[in-house]
Design a protein around this motif. Structure first.
Motif, mmCIF file in Angstrom:
data_model
loop_
_atom_site.group_PDB
_atom_site.id
_atom_site.type_symbol
_atom_site.label_atom_id
_atom_site.label_comp_id
_atom_site.label_asym_id
_atom_site.label_seq_id
_atom_site.Cartn_x
_atom_site.Cartn_y
_atom_site.Cartn_z
ATOM 1 N N PRO A 214 0.835 -1.197 0.000
ATOM 2 C CA PRO A 214 0.000 0.000 0.000
ATOM 3 C C PRO A 214 0.873 1.251 0.000
ATOM 4 O O PRO A 214 2.088 1.186 0.173
ATOM 5 N N HIS A 215 0.247 2.399 -0.182
ATOM 6 C CA HIS A 215 0.965 3.654 -0.005
ATOM 7 C C HIS A 215 1.350 3.809 1.469
ATOM 8 O O HIS A 215 0.572 3.464 2.362
ATOM 9 N N ASP A 216 2.543 4.295 1.722
ATOM 10 C CA ASP A 216 2.931 4.628 3.088
ATOM 11 C C ASP A 216 4.081 5.617 3.051
ATOM 12 O O ASP A 216 4.641 5.909 1.989
ATOM 13 N N ALA A 217 4.413 6.162 4.216
ATOM 14 C CA ALA A 217 5.441 7.205 4.306
ATOM 15 C C ALA A 217 6.368 6.929 5.470
ATOM 16 O O ALA A 217 6.006 6.254 6.447
ATOM 17 N N LEU A 218 7.575 7.450 5.366
ATOM 18 C CA LEU A 218 8.489 7.481 6.498
ATOM 19 C C LEU A 218 8.079 8.583 7.461
ATOM 20 O O LEU A 218 7.404 9.550 7.078
ATOM 21 N N ALA A 219 8.478 8.455 8.709
ATOM 22 C CA ALA A 219 8.263 9.529 9.672
ATOM 23 C C ALA A 219 8.874 10.826 9.146
ATOM 24 O O ALA A 219 9.931 10.820 8.518
ATOM 25 N N LYS A 220 8.198 11.926 9.406
ATOM 26 C CA LYS A 220 8.619 13.208 8.839
ATOM 27 C C LYS A 220 10.047 13.569 9.232
ATOM 28 O O LYS A 220 10.797 14.144 8.425
ATOM 29 N N THR A 230 12.766 9.438 1.378
ATOM 30 C CA THR A 230 11.375 9.345 0.950
ATOM 31 C C THR A 230 10.998 7.888 0.742
ATOM 32 O O THR A 230 11.766 7.107 0.189
ATOM 33 N N SER A 231 9.807 7.533 1.189
ATOM 34 C CA SER A 231 9.300 6.189 0.932
ATOM 35 C C SER A 231 8.950 6.043 -0.546
ATOM 36 O O SER A 231 8.280 6.901 -1.128
ATOM 37 N N LEU A 232 9.403 4.944 -1.146
ATOM 38 C CA LEU A 232 9.037 4.672 -2.537
ATOM 39 C C LEU A 232 7.531 4.657 -2.718
ATOM 40 O O LEU A 232 7.013 5.125 -3.737
ATOM 41 N N MET A 233 6.802 4.135 -1.708
ATOM 42 C CA MET A 233 5.362 3.974 -1.854
ATOM 43 C C MET A 233 4.584 5.217 -1.438
ATOM 44 O O MET A 233 3.358 5.172 -1.329
ATOM 45 N N SER A 234 5.293 6.331 -1.205
ATOM 46 C CA SER A 234 4.591 7.610 -1.092
ATOM 47 C C SER A 234 4.839 8.344 -2.403
ATOM 48 O O SER A 234 4.377 7.919 -3.449
ATOM 49 N N TRP A 235 5.587 9.431 -2.367
ATOM 50 C CA TRP A 235 5.909 10.146 -3.599
ATOM 51 C C TRP A 235 7.326 9.829 -4.070
ATOM 52 O O TRP A 235 7.956 10.584 -4.788
ATOM 53 N N TYR A 317 -3.218 9.235 1.608
ATOM 54 C CA TYR A 317 -2.563 7.949 1.815
ATOM 55 C C TYR A 317 -1.048 8.032 1.614
ATOM 56 O O TYR A 317 -0.302 7.253 2.201
ATOM 57 N N TYR A 318 -0.597 8.954 0.785
ATOM 58 C CA TYR A 318 0.844 9.084 0.560
ATOM 59 C C TYR A 318 1.567 9.564 1.825
ATOM 60 O O TYR A 318 2.783 9.485 1.900
ATOM 61 N N HIS A 319 0.810 10.068 2.803
ATOM 62 C CA HIS A 319 1.399 10.568 4.043
ATOM 63 C C HIS A 319 1.127 9.628 5.219
ATOM 64 O O HIS A 319 1.182 10.047 6.377
#
Length: 528
Positions: A214-220, A230-235, A317-319
């Motif tokens: 799924p889309h997901d992100a690393l902690a800011k 940057t997470s590949l599965m975000s932007w 979802y990207y965040h």
């Protein structure tokens, strides 16, 4: 070809704990057996993996195969294979990646050519299912060429701007092929180099979806930390090739059980089968020094080896900041996130807990929460779908059911018709306090208290209430406390002394803020 991959450092700080983003290092994870199956061969192609990505080159009826496509597709997929290998290794899941059948003499991969039945104009962005039906029909006639449950479907296009499907769909992902998007130019600082980076980033991202990510992100706070980014599965499809772009540990925990990453063959029907039930049997929370802590217990009906967590802001979802923790056989879980590591505090959120089953399936449970003045409201509401309610007094146009419809603009109102009388607690009594409001939750739930939302015009607002609970109708009512509700339009909570396992709740209203003998209540709920 020299590949420009963002190799992650492996000697970072000590591991964090629980379902947060642990540091990239050689940590011990529930890695599938590294025993290698016998080499798989298909004509001139071979692989050390028992399951291999089905590579389809799909050619619409009015389009020709693009020049030099075999080299281009092979180099793209080998680039992707190495990227995924490095991500798995860096997160401690071993030197593993997805399988590809390859000719060792030429370094070219096995490509299945499928000629489309229709012109390219008949395969717009929305035509994924149409193309997939043709692909499935082809494999039905060529069963020996189907080497796994996962397909990459690459459509030959006359231009990089031609509209085609470009997304993941189940265990398939769709991309295009054109000579103007060529990975051999990936390292160039040029227009064609930029196009190669854009294509490769998109390819890796959609491959992730085809592998179940799924889309997901690393902690800011990790976005500017070396080795994270940057997470590949975000932007990450936009940053790949320009700055550090990685898979999260949550993504690698999913891949760990995916069919294409298995190093040994499993019995037929092993992967992606069964109901794989997952229930959160208790959940607790705290908010201390800017950190949201979540912990509890769960039950499953098949083996799992990890639980992922996703803090997902509404419509973003990207965040979704993710984490993962390995299971230890105790059927307990814990996760946390620092609010400063979330990307928004003005949105509503869903906490998603996702169990990773060893057969490649996953299942999840969702807990919504909100922020108020940048502070999380972690009183996770109990689902009211199976609730039934009744009251000792209600006006015909404002029945008690309107207090559980999740709409603050509708409300239950006690009966104010002239001459009307109550049915309970004293049959025939004129409309006056006390009023009873009874809830049947349909099953025993563990609840920590109730929530109330007063009339949004602050009329007929409730004041003094007494709350009782019981597990069955054979039990006596258990007193949970006397609570004074405030005269505000905001949701408010009445906390029990401890979590109570109950099915039935009785609320007795004893007074109102305007001294009138009526109650108008838009929403009543329970929270875990």
């Amino acid at each position: 070809m020299k590949k420009k991959l963002h190799i992650l450092t492996t000697c970072l700080i000590l591991l964090l704990i629980n379902c947060r983003e642990e540091d990239l290092s050689q940590q011990e994870n529930p890695v599938a057996s590294t025993q290698r199956a016998s080499k798989v061969t298909s004509g001139i192609y071979e692989s050390e993996m028992p399951y291999n990505l089905n590579v389809v080159y799909f050619i619409p009826s009015d389009v020709s195969a693009r020049p030099d496509y075999e080299r281009r597709v092979s180099e793209t997929l080998l680039h992707a294979q190495e990227y995924y290998r490095q991500m798995m290794y860096n997160w401690g899941y071993g030197n593993r990646t997805f399988g590809l059948l390859k000719n060792p003499a030429t370094n070219r991969i096995k490509i299945n050519i499928i000629n489309g039945a229709l012109p390219i104009s008949s395969y717009p962005y929305s035509s994924g299912n149409q193309i997939l039906s043709e692909v499935n029909a082809w494999f039905a006639n060529h069963p020996a060429d189907k080497t796994s449950d996962h397909n990459v479907i690459i459509t030959a296009t006359p231009s990089i701007n031609t509209e085609i499907p470009y997304y993941g769909l189940g265990r398939n992902f769709f991309v295009g092929d054109n000579e103007d998007s060529d990975v051999q130019y990936f390292n160039e600082n040029s227009a064609r180099g930029n196009q190669a980076k854009a294509y490769m980033g998109g390819f890796l991202h959609e491959l992730g979806h085809g592998l179940g990510l799924p889309h997901d992100a690393l902690a800011k706070s990790l976005t500017n930390v070396a080795g994270y980014g940057t997470s590949l599965m975000s932007w990450g499809n936009q940053t790949y090739g320009y700055s550090s772009t990685i898979l999260t540990k949550a993504s690698c925990a999913i891949l760990n059980n995916t069919q294409l990453f298995s190093t040994i063959a499993k019995p037929t029907g092993y992967f992606y089968t069964g109901s794989n039930g997952f229930k959160i049997t208790s959940i607790n929370h705290s908010y201390i020094n800017g950190r949201i802590n979540i912990w509890g217990t769960y039950s499953v009906d098949a083996p799992i080896n990890a639980i992922n967590s996703y803090f997902i802001p509404k419509d973003s979802y990207y965040h979704a900041v993710s984490g993962s923790s390995n299971t230890d056989g105790t059927n307990t879980f814990s996760t946390y996130v620092d609010v400063s590591d979330l990307y928004f505090t003005e949105k509503t959120y869903s906490l998603v807990l996702q169990a990773q089953f060893v057969n490649g399936n996953s299942n999840w449970v969702t807990f919504p929460f909100t922020f108020k003045n940048d502070i999380p409201d972690l009183n996770f509401p109990v689902n009211k779908d199976n609730w039934t309610v009744s009251s000792s007094s209600q006006y015909a146009a404002y029945p008690s059911s309107l207090a559980i419809d999740d709409n603050i603009n509708t409300y239950w109102h006690t009966n104010y018709s002239a001459g009307s009388v109550q049915t309970d607690p004293i049959a025939g009594q004129p409309q006056n306090f006390p009023y009873y409001f009874d809830i049947n939750m349909g099953a025993i739930k563990g609840i920590s208290g109730l929530s109330f939302t007063q009339h949004q015009g602050l009329v007929r607002t409730a004041k003094t209430t007494v709350i009782y609970t019981r597990a069955t109708t054979n039990d006596g009512w258990k007193h949970q406390g006397t609570f004074n509700l405030t005269n505000t339009i905001d949701k408010q909570y009445t906390a029990f002394a401890q979590k109570e396992n109950c099915r039935y709740v009785r609320i007795v209203f004893y007074s109102s803020h305007d001294a009138q003998p009526y109650i108008a209540m838009p929403e009543i709920g329970a929270y875990e």
